[in-house]
Design an enzyme around this catalytic site. Sequence first.
Site, mmCIF file in Angstrom:
data_model
loop_
_atom_site.group_PDB
_atom_site.id
_atom_site.type_symbol
_atom_site.label_atom_id
_atom_site.label_comp_id
_atom_site.label_asym_id
_atom_site.label_seq_id
_atom_site.Cartn_x
_atom_site.Cartn_y
_atom_site.Cartn_z
ATOM 1 N N SER A 117 -9.054 2.579 7.102
ATOM 2 C CA SER A 117 -8.637 3.005 5.765
ATOM 3 C C SER A 117 -8.864 1.911 4.737
ATOM 4 O O SER A 117 -8.792 0.724 5.048
ATOM 5 C CB SER A 117 -7.140 3.349 5.795
ATOM 6 O OG SER A 117 -6.603 3.396 4.495
ATOM 7 N N TYR A 141 1.421 0.813 7.061
ATOM 8 C CA TYR A 141 0.288 1.689 7.352
ATOM 9 C C TYR A 141 -1.025 0.899 7.306
ATOM 10 O O TYR A 141 -1.797 0.912 8.272
ATOM 11 C CB TYR A 141 0.220 2.851 6.351
ATOM 12 C CG TYR A 141 -1.098 3.589 6.405
ATOM 13 C CD1 TYR A 141 -2.058 3.430 5.422
ATOM 14 C CD2 TYR A 141 -1.392 4.419 7.486
ATOM 15 C CE1 TYR A 141 -3.279 4.089 5.498
ATOM 16 C CE2 TYR A 141 -2.608 5.078 7.566
ATOM 17 C CZ TYR A 141 -3.542 4.904 6.567
ATOM 18 O OH TYR A 141 -4.755 5.555 6.647
ATOM 19 N N LYS A 145 -3.748 -0.311 10.369
ATOM 20 C CA LYS A 145 -5.185 -0.012 10.389
ATOM 21 C C LYS A 145 -5.993 -1.306 10.527
ATOM 22 O O LYS A 145 -6.998 -1.350 11.243
ATOM 23 C CB LYS A 145 -5.583 0.745 9.123
ATOM 24 C CG LYS A 145 -5.108 2.193 9.119
ATOM 25 C CD LYS A 145 -5.696 2.965 10.304
ATOM 26 C CE LYS A 145 -5.276 4.413 10.330
ATOM 27 N NZ LYS A 145 -5.860 5.140 11.489
HETATM 28 C C1 WQD Z 1 -3.930 8.097 -5.845
HETATM 29 C C2 WQD Z 1 -3.514 7.636 -7.236
HETATM 30 C C3 WQD Z 1 -1.152 7.285 -7.483
HETATM 31 C C4 WQD Z 1 -0.005 11.534 -7.317
HETATM 32 C C5 WQD Z 1 -4.553 7.150 -0.278
HETATM 33 C C6 WQD Z 1 -3.871 7.526 0.990
HETATM 34 C C7 WQD Z 1 -3.965 6.427 2.000
HETATM 35 C C8 WQD Z 1 -5.388 5.934 2.135
HETATM 36 C C9 WQD Z 1 -5.935 5.529 0.765
HETATM 37 C C10 WQD Z 1 -6.456 6.999 4.019
HETATM 38 C C11 WQD Z 1 -2.438 6.545 -7.179
HETATM 39 C C12 WQD Z 1 -1.655 8.387 -8.413
HETATM 40 C C13 WQD Z 1 -0.701 10.340 -7.277
HETATM 41 C C14 WQD Z 1 0.550 11.992 -8.536
HETATM 42 C C15 WQD Z 1 -0.308 10.048 -9.622
HETATM 43 N N1 WQD Z 1 -6.209 6.923 2.710
HETATM 44 N N2 WQD Z 1 -0.843 9.621 -8.414
HETATM 45 N N3 WQD Z 1 0.386 11.227 -9.648
HETATM 46 O O1 WQD Z 1 -2.158 5.917 -2.846
HETATM 47 O O2 WQD Z 1 -4.634 5.719 -3.345
HETATM 48 O O3 WQD Z 1 -3.810 6.191 -0.981
HETATM 49 O O4 WQD Z 1 -5.847 6.695 -0.045
HETATM 50 O O5 WQD Z 1 -6.211 6.224 4.855
HETATM 51 O O6 WQD Z 1 -3.515 6.972 3.223
HETATM 52 O O7 WQD Z 1 -2.525 7.784 0.674
HETATM 53 O O8 WQD Z 1 -3.683 7.942 -2.804
HETATM 54 O O9 WQD Z 1 -3.530 10.238 -3.668
HETATM 55 O O10 WQD Z 1 -1.384 8.985 -3.129
HETATM 56 O O11 WQD Z 1 -2.727 8.344 -5.126
HETATM 57 O O12 WQD Z 1 -0.427 9.373 -10.652
HETATM 58 O O13 WQD Z 1 1.213 13.083 -8.631
HETATM 59 O O14 WQD Z 1 -2.936 8.733 -7.921
HETATM 60 O O15 WQD Z 1 -0.210 6.479 -8.146
HETATM 61 O O16 WQD Z 1 -2.694 5.635 -8.225
HETATM 62 P P1 WQD Z 1 -3.539 6.352 -2.582
HETATM 63 P P2 WQD Z 1 -2.770 8.955 -3.642
#
Ligand code: WQD
Length: 321
Positions: A117, A141, A145
């Site tokens: 990841s 997490y 990884k």
């Molecule tokens: C993306 C952005 C939030 C929801 C993910 C996976 C993790 C890994 C990496 C696989 C962030 C913002 C979100 C909302 C928002 N993948 N957001 N409003 O945190 O980058 O991590 O990819 O291994 O497992 O979780 O992804 O989709 O949670 O958030 O503003 O309602 O969108 O703050 O900046 P993230 P995410």
Amino acid sequence: MTWLITGGAGYIGGHVVRELVADGRRVVVLDDLSSGSPSRLPAGVPLVVGSTLDRAALDAVIAEHAVTGVVHIAAKKAVGESVEQPLRYYRENLTGLQNVLEAAVAGGLRHVLFSSSAAVYGMPDVDLITEETPCAPMNPYGESKLAGEWMVKATGHAHGLSTVSLRYFNVAGTAAPELADDGVSNLVPMVLQRLTTGQAPLVFGDDYATPDGSCVRDYIHVADIASAHLAAVRRLEAAEQPIALTLNIGRGEGVSVLEMIAAIARITGLTTPPQIAPRRAGDPAGVVASAELIHRELDWKAAHDLDAMIGSAWAAWPHRP
Ligand code: WQD
């Protein structure tokens, strides 16, 4: 040659299984169905319901199906949950992986493909993240990884297995409605859920050092994740000497949260303006992949754009307003 896919009944696993079967591979799936579903599997693909924490189950499936390679996808992946339950994450993601590696060595497997990841990078201070960018995971997490990558590489080196670790960036979309992500823990489904229930989408912070102040990510279609796995499988099968690769899977293109919400509004016609909410702990401002190395090593490039990701997620969304 049979490939064991752990977690193959899940959102990403189901896409990987479908891609390998379509390319003529014999596949068997081990999945505890904690978040996966048998309905995601093509007809004829054997499913062993079980956990990677059950070493005997792993030994049995490898022996009964003459497994020669494993794609290890089964893991817990919710960043916030990993902070609240670190030991559960270390057990599921690391003890589970250790069992898979021990069973692979004992069973004489030659190939290991590990689902890693972008979370291994933590909060990198670079515009484009390469595989040489220092890894500083910020949550259990991401730690699980990164440690997993070390275990895979060391095992491959010690026992002559060929290994590839694939670092997924932000996965979105679906190749078919029945394979869609039914969890609502990432941006696209979270925005769709709020828009289809008459609520404003939330932007977790708009005061980051980015062009529009909201966080920037590298979104990659899950169908591209699956095709990258097929490219890695082909490279592993072709290896005459053991190889060890660690590769980003991304598009090399950053998209902000506000840009994503605008694209979702354009595609769905649901135009409720977003609300700015407080920052979410642990969010890096920007996480964008350099996809040069995977292109060089596997001759692979992403084929789907943002509209394909959002359009496919929307077409599969069950709750229309
Ligand atoms: C993306 C952005 C939030 C929801 C993910 C996976 C993790 C890994 C990496 C696989 C962030 C913002 C979100 C909302 C928002 N993948 N957001 N409003 O945190 O980058 O991590 O990819 O291994 O497992 O979780 O992804 O989709 O949670 O958030 O503003 O309602 O969108 O703050 O900046 P993230 P995410």
